[in-house]
Design a protein around this motif. Structure first.
Motif, PDB file in Angstrom:
ATOM      1  N   SER A  64       0.830  -1.210   0.000  1.00 48.77           N
ATOM      2  CA  SER A  64       0.000   0.000   0.000  1.00 48.77           C
ATOM      3  C   SER A  64       0.861   1.257   0.000  1.00 48.77           C
ATOM      4  O   SER A  64       0.491   2.276  -0.589  1.00 48.77           O
ATOM      5  N   GLU A  65       2.029   1.184   0.650  1.00 44.86           N
ATOM      6  CA  GLU A  65       2.929   2.340   0.701  1.00 44.86           C
ATOM      7  C   GLU A  65       3.573   2.595  -0.659  1.00 44.86           C
ATOM      8  O   GLU A  65       3.703   3.738  -1.087  1.00 44.86           O
ATOM      9  N   ALA A  66       3.971   1.521  -1.321  1.00 45.85           N
ATOM     10  CA  ALA A  66       4.576   1.678  -2.656  1.00 45.85           C
ATOM     11  C   ALA A  66       3.557   2.266  -3.633  1.00 45.85           C
ATOM     12  O   ALA A  66       3.879   3.164  -4.423  1.00 45.85           O
ATOM     13  N   LEU A  67       2.318   1.785  -3.560  1.00 44.91           N
ATOM     14  CA  LEU A  67       1.301   2.245  -4.503  1.00 44.91           C
ATOM     15  C   LEU A  67       0.739   3.615  -4.140  1.00 44.91           C
ATOM     16  O   LEU A  67      -0.001   4.203  -4.926  1.00 44.91           O
ATOM     17  N   SER A  68       1.073   4.113  -2.959  1.00 45.95           N
ATOM     18  CA  SER A  68       0.616   5.455  -2.576  1.00 45.95           C
ATOM     19  C   SER A  68       1.574   6.548  -3.048  1.00 45.95           C
ATOM     20  O   SER A  68       1.285   7.741  -2.886  1.00 45.95           O
ATOM     21  N   LEU A  69       2.713   6.167  -3.621  1.00 45.06           N
ATOM     22  CA  LEU A  69       3.654   7.169  -4.124  1.00 45.06           C
ATOM     23  C   LEU A  69       3.008   7.978  -5.243  1.00 45.06           C
ATOM     24  O   LEU A  69       2.221   7.455  -6.038  1.00 45.06           O
ATOM     25  N   LYS A  70       3.345   9.266  -5.299  1.00 48.68           N
ATOM     26  CA  LYS A  70       2.777  10.168  -6.296  1.00 48.68           C
ATOM     27  C   LYS A  70       3.816  10.500  -7.380  1.00 48.68           C
ATOM     28  O   LYS A  70       5.010  10.241  -7.211  1.00 48.68           O
ATOM     29  N   GLY A  71       3.326  11.132  -8.442  1.00 54.21           N
ATOM     30  CA  GLY A  71       4.223  11.538  -9.511  1.00 54.21           C
ATOM     31  C   GLY A  71       5.344  12.437  -9.022  1.00 54.21           C
ATOM     32  O   GLY A  71       6.473  12.367  -9.520  1.00 54.21           O
TER      33      GLY A  71
END
Length: 306
Positions: free
Chosen positions: A163-170
């Motif tokens: 979930s932390e990896a996929l919460s990264l933004k552009g």
């Protein structure tokens, strides 16, 4: 099952709202706590012979608590699940007693059932590297292969939750040497980023056909929407089957592997706790058990008569 009195339902609702807004509990945690405490209150209403009302519920005894726990175990609830339920009940009573000023000691002093903690199942270092390499080969679309490889590299190289990896933004890319991560309970931590992870994310970013605005998710699905955790899990599942690895080879296993390999290389538990974002050192101490189990296995192999 007995009804919960309106006054009690109001208190429960107020607590759940506070849990969500003030304590930053996740929706899943709030849902689980609601179910646990509602079930407890309903049981106590039946057990006491009436609606679950504040007057009766403020005067529970240790005997009452044991009756609830025995009932839960009798209907097949595991010790681990019951311990979680008791934790939810205690959290509610701690809040309630503080707001209504009564003695909740019988509830708060109730001991949780003992259960065997499940140890994480890490991969060895060669297997972890093989998984990342295999994930990079699995998609016919080069940018999707690069995306999946970048995500699993972050899980293993930085110890991130999926979930932390996929919460990264552009705006997070190119990745800096030190990355600020917001984990469970909105708790923030800073993790070092290995050059291999920076490179993997850059390969993905430069090949991604979709725009990656600063305030939008960095990792995208095939049609441009946010990448689903299920797709990462599916990619890992395909990789483990190709490599003949056990079913415990999941995205979360890469995070466990990150911690275990650090420990094996001499990392101290407190540092690993900070890198993983564990609230309690006892959670991180599970990795000590893994290391001890590994050493015992090596010992027995070398000394089969021992």
């Amino acid at each position: 099952m007995s009804l919960i009195a309106p006054a009690m339902a109001d208190r429960l609702g107020t607590w759940l709202t506070a849990l969500s807004s003030l304590d930053d509990a996740s929706p899943a945690t709030v849902t689980a706590y609601r179910a646990d405490v509602t079930g407890f209150l309903a049981f106590m209403g039946d057990y006491k012979g009436g609606a679950a009302a504040p007057a009766a519920l403020r005067t529970l005894t240790i005997t009452d608590m044991r009756a609830w726990m025995a009932s839960e175990r009798g209907r097949g609830r595991s010790a681990r699940s019951l311990a979680r339920g008791l934790s939810a009940v205690k959290s509610f009573y701690r809040w309630w007693a503080d707001h209504d000023d009564f003695d909740a000691t019988p509830v708060l002093s109730t001991r949780a059932p003992r259960f065997q903690r499940k140890l994480p199942r890490p991969l060895d270092e060669d297997a972890a590297r093989a998984v990342i390499a295999q994930v990079d080969l699995q998609s016919m679309e080069p940018w999707i292969a690069a995306r999946d490889s970048a995500v699993v590299t972050l899980l293993y190289g930085c110890g991130l939750r999926i979930s932390e990896a996929l919460s990264l933004k552009g705006r997070d890319a190119p990745l800096p040497d030190m990355l600020r991560i917001t984990g469970k309970g909105k708790k923030q931590r800073v993790v070092p980023v290995l050059p291999v992870a920076v490179h993997a994310v850059e390969v993905y970013r430069k090949s991604c056909p979709h725009d990656l605005p600063p305030d939008q998710p960095l990792f995208r699905g095939a049609r441009g929407g946010p990448l689903s955790p299920a797709l990462v899990q599916r990619s890992m599942r395909a990789a483990r089957m190709q490599l003949g690895l056990p079913a415990t080879t999941t995205p979360h296993a890469l995070r466990h592997s990150f911690a275990t390999h650090l420990l094996n290389r001499g990392g101290d538990l407190r540092t690993i706790q900070e890198l993983l974002g564990h609230a309690s050192l006892s959670t991180t101490e599970a990795y000590t058990s893994i290391d001890a189990a590994r050493l015992l296995s090596v010992y027995k192999a070398a000394h089969p008569r021992a």
